[in-house]
Structures are given as C-alpha cells and as structure tokens.
Design a protein around this motif. Structure first.
Motif, PDB file in Angstrom:
ATOM      1  N   SER A   1       0.769  -1.682   0.073  1.00  0.00           N
ATOM      2  CA  SER A   1      -0.232   0.087  -0.418  1.00  0.00           C
ATOM      3  C   SER A   1       0.464   1.007  -0.298  1.00  0.00           C
ATOM      4  CB  SER A   1      -1.082  -0.183   1.262  1.00  0.00           C
ATOM      5  OG  SER A   1      -0.990   1.387   1.273  1.00  0.00           O
TER       6      SER A   1
ATOM      7  N   ASP B   1      -3.888   3.013   3.305  1.00  0.00           N
ATOM      8  CA  ASP B   1      -4.203   1.728   3.497  1.00  0.00           C
ATOM      9  C   ASP B   1      -5.969   1.372   3.828  1.00  0.00           C
ATOM     10  OD1 ASP B   1      -1.495   1.812   4.483  1.00  0.00           O
ATOM     11  OD2 ASP B   1      -1.973   0.937   5.549  1.00  0.00           O
TER      12      ASP B   1
ATOM     13  N   TYR C   1      -7.876  -0.438   0.568  1.00  0.00           N
ATOM     14  CA  TYR C   1      -7.740  -1.708   0.343  1.00  0.00           C
ATOM     15  C   TYR C   1      -7.932  -2.291   1.112  1.00  0.00           C
ATOM     16  CZ  TYR C   1      -3.697  -0.249  -3.404  1.00  0.00           C
ATOM     17  OH  TYR C   1      -3.493   0.148  -4.129  1.00  0.00           O
TER      18      TYR C   1
ATOM     19  N   GLN D   1      -2.957  -6.715   7.351  1.00  0.00           N
ATOM     20  CA  GLN D   1      -1.371  -6.209   7.227  1.00  0.00           C
ATOM     21  C   GLN D   1      -0.609  -6.995   7.930  1.00  0.00           C
ATOM     22  OE1 GLN D   1       0.466  -4.279   9.550  1.00  0.00           O
ATOM     23  NE2 GLN D   1       1.932  -4.558   7.585  1.00  0.00           N
TER      24      GLN D   1
ATOM     25  N   ASN E   1       5.992  -5.033   6.010  1.00  0.00           N
ATOM     26  CA  ASN E   1       6.232  -4.107   5.585  1.00  0.00           C
ATOM     27  C   ASN E   1       7.561  -3.729   4.131  1.00  0.00           C
ATOM     28  OD1 ASN E   1       7.522  -0.710   5.385  1.00  0.00           O
ATOM     29  ND2 ASN E   1       5.474  -0.928   6.707  1.00  0.00           N
TER      30      ASN E   1
ATOM     31  N   GLY F   1       4.791   4.766   4.799  1.00  0.00           N
ATOM     32  CA  GLY F   1       3.938   3.825   4.101  1.00  0.00           C
ATOM     33  C   GLY F   1       4.268   2.166   4.349  1.00  0.00           C
TER      34      GLY F   1
ATOM     35  N   ASN G   1       3.094  -0.636   3.716  1.00  0.00           N
ATOM     36  CA  ASN G   1       2.614  -2.188   4.789  1.00  0.00           C
ATOM     37  C   ASN G   1       2.123  -2.645   3.710  1.00  0.00           C
ATOM     38  OD1 ASN G   1       2.352  -1.187   7.391  1.00  0.00           O
ATOM     39  ND2 ASN G   1       1.279   0.133   6.777  1.00  0.00           N
TER      40      ASN G   1
ATOM     41  N   TYR H   1      -0.800  -5.659   2.700  1.00  0.00           N
ATOM     42  CA  TYR H   1      -1.616  -5.790   2.573  1.00  0.00           C
ATOM     43  C   TYR H   1      -2.228  -7.349   1.797  1.00  0.00           C
ATOM     44  CZ  TYR H   1      -3.239  -2.379   5.971  1.00  0.00           C
ATOM     45  OH  TYR H   1      -3.168  -1.185   6.571  1.00  0.00           O
TER      46      TYR H   1
END
Length: 237
Positions: free
Chosen positions: A192, A197, A200, A208, A211, A225, A227, A229
């Motif tokens: 993401s 986030d 999504y 999640q 990273n 940012g 992350n 998913y």
C-alpha cells in the motif's frame, strides 16, 4: 462518458498508460517526491520512468495489464485507470511460455532496448541515485511471499487519472484480482502506498502483514507507508 469497461492493455497503449501513472503518483512520497524531485521543472520527463519499466514487464506472462476505459462523446476510448496484477508462485510459472518459445526473448531484448533508451533520453525529472530504489529493495522483503503466502495474485501497481478519481475505477481494477485469487483459492496481496491503507481495506484486503521498508540495509528504510496487505480465499466450513 460511457460506462467503465475493464480489458487487457495493448502494447501500443503503454505510452498513455505511463502518463496516467505519472499523473496519479505525482505527489506520492516515493514515486513522486523521492524518485522524481525535479518533476515540476521537467514534467514531460516523468512518464519515462513508468514507460521503460512497462515496456519490459509487458512481456512477462505472469503479469496481467488491465486498463479501465470509457468512451468520450466521439466514441473514442479514454484510459482512465490501470492495474498491474502479477501471479506469483507456481501458478505464475505455469503462465510462462515454453522454454523453447522464441517469444521468451522479448523481455530480455526489451530490457536491453530500454537501457539504451535511458542512456539516450535520461529523465531530467528523476534522481539517478533513487530511480531504481524499488528494484534494489526487493531482496529485503520478497521472502514474505513464501510458505502459505507463496501463491498469490499481487497488485504491483494501481493508478487512476486524477480527473476520474472518486468514480470507483480503482476499486473495480482491484476487485478483478481479488476475484481471480478467490477463484484459484490463493491469497491476494498489495504493497500500500502512503495514505492508501484504508482504501485497500475497504476493497477487501483484511490482513496487514509485513512492510516493504523493513530489513537491515533496505534502501527504502525511512520511507513512510508500504504496509503489505493480504486477502485470503474463503474456505469451506
């Protein structure tokens, strides 16, 4: 404008696709601010980053390039959004062409051609040191796609033209891959962008995990940012 239609992208559309992606990520902290710090000074060069990568990856049969198109008042198709979905794992390997298929040469030949293209027409909008930062970061987090996560439809990129945002185009392009993953009984995944986030999660990504900036020595360390998913297929109770 007519109703939005999703279809596979054509190679001839890659320049337009690259411009859509350049506009969509213009203010993004990674693809805009970090990689293209001179984008406002040289706005016509930003799409080169996306175009050169698209012309190489278009020939990777594990990838599906989708465009969302509308028709204007003249009946001409207008690309309003783009999604790059990649099938990872053994399922992706099955999509690759036979070892002896001469079309396998298209990707490496295109890679060479785009390297020459970048030498002849360097992007004045980008920072040469940071232009390949995403590719350099892959070894630090790609192991996350292993074990039960190895088989996945991965949303490599999603972009909607700014003047068409808010019309559920991004959601429709995302749902295409979620449905593919569900049909095959595998997970779907996405890295993401900063601030996305919630989008999504609304689309259906429910977990999640991981990273893309983590890992000692990762060149993306400090970038906000990224992350990762996941959405898992439904199982019979």
């Amino acid at each position: 404008m007519s109703e939005i239609v999703l279809r596979d992208a054509r190679y001839s559309e890659l320049p337009e696709i690259a411009r859509v992606m350049a506009k969509a990520f213009w203010e993004d902290n990674l693809f805009g601010q970090l990689i293209h710090p001179h984008r406002n000074e040289y706005p016509d060069d930003v799409h080169l980053y996306w175009l050169r990568r698209a012309r190489v990856n278009f020939w990777d049969r594990r990838w599906r390039w989708l465009v969302a198109v509308n028709k204007d008042e003249t009946g001409r198709e207008v690309i309003t959004g783009i999604a790059q979905w990649a099938r990872l794992g053994d399922g992706g390997k099955k999509l690759e062409r036979s070892y002896l298929d001469p079309r396998n040469l298209l990707k490496p030949l295109s890679s060479i051609a785009m390297t020459i293209h970048a030498w002849l027409w360097p992007s004045r909008a980008s920072d040469p040191v940071q232009e390949n930062i995403v590719e350099r970061s892959y070894p630090y987090f790609d192991a996350i796609w292993s074990g039960k996560r190895a088989e996945s439809w991965y949303l490599e990129g999603l972009a909607v033209r700014p003047d068409f945002q808010g019309q559920n185009i991004g959601r429709k392009l995302t749902q295409w891959g979620l449905k593919q993953a569900e049909t095959e009984g595998v997970c779907a995944s996405v890295v993401s962008a900063l601030g996305k986030d919630g989008f999504y999660m609304k689309c259906g990504f429910e977990e999640q995990h991981g990273n893309a900036t983590h890992g000692e020595g990762n060149p993306l360390a400090g970038v906000e940012g990224a992350n990762i998913y996941w959405k898992w297929p439904k199982t019979d109770s």
